[in-house]
Design a protein around this motif. Structure first.
Motif, PDB file in Angstrom:
ATOM      1  N   ASN A  38       0.961  -1.284  -0.004  1.00  0.00           N
ATOM      2  CA  ASN A  38       0.127   0.160  -0.061  1.00  0.00           C
ATOM      3  C   ASN A  38       0.342   1.867   0.113  1.00  0.00           C
ATOM      4  O   ASN A  38       0.594   2.302  -0.732  1.00  0.00           O
ATOM      5  N   THR A 129      -6.614   1.447  -0.085  1.00  0.00           N
ATOM      6  CA  THR A 129      -5.604   1.082  -1.041  1.00  0.00           C
ATOM      7  C   THR A 129      -6.234   0.090  -2.170  1.00  0.00           C
ATOM      8  O   THR A 129      -6.643  -0.257  -3.374  1.00  0.00           O
ATOM      9  N   THR A 238      -4.819   3.137   8.659  1.00  0.00           N
ATOM     10  CA  THR A 238      -4.716   1.711   7.844  1.00  0.00           C
ATOM     11  C   THR A 238      -3.971   0.446   9.176  1.00  0.00           C
ATOM     12  O   THR A 238      -4.688   0.235   9.809  1.00  0.00           O
TER      13      THR A 238
HETATM   14  P1  IMP Z   1      -5.544   0.269   3.492  1.00  0.00           P
HETATM   15  O1  IMP Z   1      -3.788   0.481   3.730  1.00  0.00           O
HETATM   16  O2  IMP Z   1      -5.071   0.255   2.267  1.00  0.00           O
HETATM   17  O3  IMP Z   1      -5.919  -0.561   4.385  1.00  0.00           O
HETATM   18  O4  IMP Z   1      -6.065   1.412   3.163  1.00  0.00           O
HETATM   19  C1  IMP Z   1      -6.314   2.626   4.899  1.00  0.00           C
HETATM   20  C2  IMP Z   1      -6.006   4.174   4.479  1.00  0.00           C
HETATM   21  O5  IMP Z   1      -4.867   4.376   4.610  1.00  0.00           O
HETATM   22  C3  IMP Z   1      -6.853   4.873   3.277  1.00  0.00           C
HETATM   23  O6  IMP Z   1      -6.817   5.964   3.720  1.00  0.00           O
HETATM   24  C4  IMP Z   1      -5.036   4.737   2.410  1.00  0.00           C
HETATM   25  O7  IMP Z   1      -5.887   5.766   1.813  1.00  0.00           O
HETATM   26  C5  IMP Z   1      -4.218   5.262   3.901  1.00  0.00           C
HETATM   27  N1  IMP Z   1      -2.906   4.387   2.634  1.00  0.00           N
HETATM   28  C6  IMP Z   1      -2.545   3.440   2.817  1.00  0.00           C
HETATM   29  N2  IMP Z   1      -1.318   3.577   2.514  1.00  0.00           N
HETATM   30  C7  IMP Z   1      -0.833   4.632   2.080  1.00  0.00           C
HETATM   31  C8  IMP Z   1       0.173   5.812   2.111  1.00  0.00           C
HETATM   32  O8  IMP Z   1       1.097   4.765   2.029  1.00  0.00           O
HETATM   33  N3  IMP Z   1       0.315   7.222   2.095  1.00  0.00           N
HETATM   34  C9  IMP Z   1      -0.624   7.545   2.039  1.00  0.00           C
HETATM   35  N4  IMP Z   1      -1.754   7.054   2.539  1.00  0.00           N
HETATM   36  C10 IMP Z   1      -1.923   5.454   2.800  1.00  0.00           C
END
Ligand code: IMP
Length: 429
Positions: A38, A129, A238
């Protein structure tokens, strides 16, 4: 303090890539300790541009790269990234990349559930993501994850898949999404095994050896403190702990190994995905920050939300993240703005608070209390010494230091590696 941990102090995308790249050239080992693919950053080395999601930047800098047990690994994504980097002329072998054998894997069913749940959430979606990060961490905590070492044991894989599929196929069918067949997944994993296993080892042993040999370790954080599953703006976070304390548990070391914690903060604020953002700007200034700062996600390509610097938020990030010093990035994006605002706290139903509360209702009501500062007209872009900065820019940085209760030890004034003002070498503690 020979080691350094780099973490984001806001909601991610603070420009960690450049700082990590700069520090990696002075480290012996670079360790990823949480998150997965991510994350995303772009490294420019010579005339090559490397886009990394899962590989530690050390691999690009000719150093040992390590993926710790705290990371969730999508083996296909990892192999794809290795192939891309190899096609750009770099060697990625077990000699320069090691993976913790006890790290949990992301399988194709994880992104499938991640996306199906986001669709079902409709307007309440988190804005993930879609890469399966959340479901993979859930499996790890629920003790049903398939881990790197399991790839060597077909029988273990077989019975673990039974348990996983009982869980996933029930959920996926309930959400009206295609389910998975065990044999296909088993074949998929058995085909990946010989490509992944040569990199795997009991990483804690190597980390202990490296540490005792006095090697300089750089811990490369992903995402940021306000996306931490405990300390962030839950549930818009996250699924891992992004604070510096995780650098130890996520790589098999004790807490004293982490060393100097460098928090990265942008000179303004951005966020991707949903969730509270008290200083968000919906006006022309917000648009300008986004355009000038080229605020588009490396992984998702989504436009980032933009707003004023939130000192209350960064102060919170400094405290829970264990930040010793801040690297302030993208100061040049503010050049030429007639006035700047810094959020010093929030007004919630008449009461003034200096931190973002945990309850979503209170977070949504938090109205920023601003301190207004005069801007500067001269350019700060490319400044390489404190003396090159306009007086107002110095004032702005100094005020940030006071409000967030941490020194700015590094200032980045353009994407170029050399355009950096170093106040204190983090490797010197
Ligand atoms: P997940 O990590 O894909 O589960 O996403 C959860 C939240 O974290 C969402 O709001 C994503 O946009 C944010 N997010 C995940 N990885 C990043 C990163 O590398 N930069 C900024 N936001 C992130």
């Amino acid at each position: 303090m020979a080691n350094v941990a780099v973490i984001g102090a806001q909601w991610g995308d603070e420009g960690k890539g450049k700082v990590v790249d700069w520090l990696a050239s002075r480290a012996d080992v670079v360790v990823r300790f949480q998150g997965g693919h991510n994350a995303g950053h772009t490294l420019v080395v010579g005339n090559q541009v490397y886009k990394l999601s899962l590989l530690p930047s050390g691999v690009v800098n000719g150093k040992l790269g390590v993926i710790g047990n705290g990371v969730v690994i999508d083996p296909e994504a990892l192999l794809g990234e290795i192939d891309r980097v190899r096609s750009q002329g770099l060697a990625v072998t077990p000699a320069n990349l090691r993976i913790a054998e006890n790290a949990a894997l992301i399988l194709p069913l994880h992104p499938a559930l991640d996306r199906a749940r986001e669709t079902a959430r409709g307007e309440h979606k988190i804005g993930t993501t879609g890469r399966g990060i959340g479901p993979a961490y859930e499996d790890k905590v629920a003790r049903r994850a398939i881990r790197v070492a399991d790839l060597a044991e077909p029988e273990t894989l077989s019975h673990k898949l039974d348990e996983l599929l009982l869980h996933y196929n029930t959920l996926l069918a309930g959400l009206g999404v295609e389910t998975f067949e065990k044999q296909k997944l088993l074949d998929h994993l058995l085909a990946l095994a010989p490509k992944i296993l040569p990199f795997a080892e009991p990483l804690w042993l190597r980390m202990d050896e490296l540490r005792r040999a006095g090697k300089r370790i750089l811990f490369e954080g992903a995402q940021a403190v306000m996306l931490d599953v405990d300390h962030g703006t839950y549930p818009f976070v996250t699924s891992s702990n992004t604070v510096a304390a995780t650098a130890a548990s996520g790589s098999g070391l004790g807490p004293s190994a982490v060393g100097f914690v460098l928090g990265i903060a942008k000179a303004y604020t951005t966020r991707v995905g949903s969730g509270p953002f008290p200083t968000e700007l919906h006006d022309a200034t917000g648009q300008l920050l986004g355009d000038r700062g080229q605020e588009f996600g490396t992984v998702t390509g989504r436009r980032r939300r933009c707003g004023w610097f939130d000192a209350a938020l960064v102060r919170q990030g400094v405290k829970v993240g264990g930040v010793h010093g801040l690297a302030l990035t993208k100061l040049d994006v503010l050049d030429g703005l007639p006035e700047l605002k810094i959020c010093t706290g929030y007004r919630i139903e008449g009461a003034l608070v200096r931190h973002l509360p945990a309850a979503p209702g209170a977070q949504a009501k938090a109205a920023p209390e601003y301190e207004v500062m005069e801007g500067w007209s001269a350019s700060t872009r490319g400044a390489r010494s404190w003396a090159d900065l306009p007086a107002q820019a110095v004032k702005y940085v100094r005020r940030i230091e006071e409000l967030v209760e941490a020194p700015v030890t590094l200032l980045s004034t353009s994407p170029e590696r050399e355009d950096t003002i170093l106040m204190k070498d983090p490797f010197e503690g």
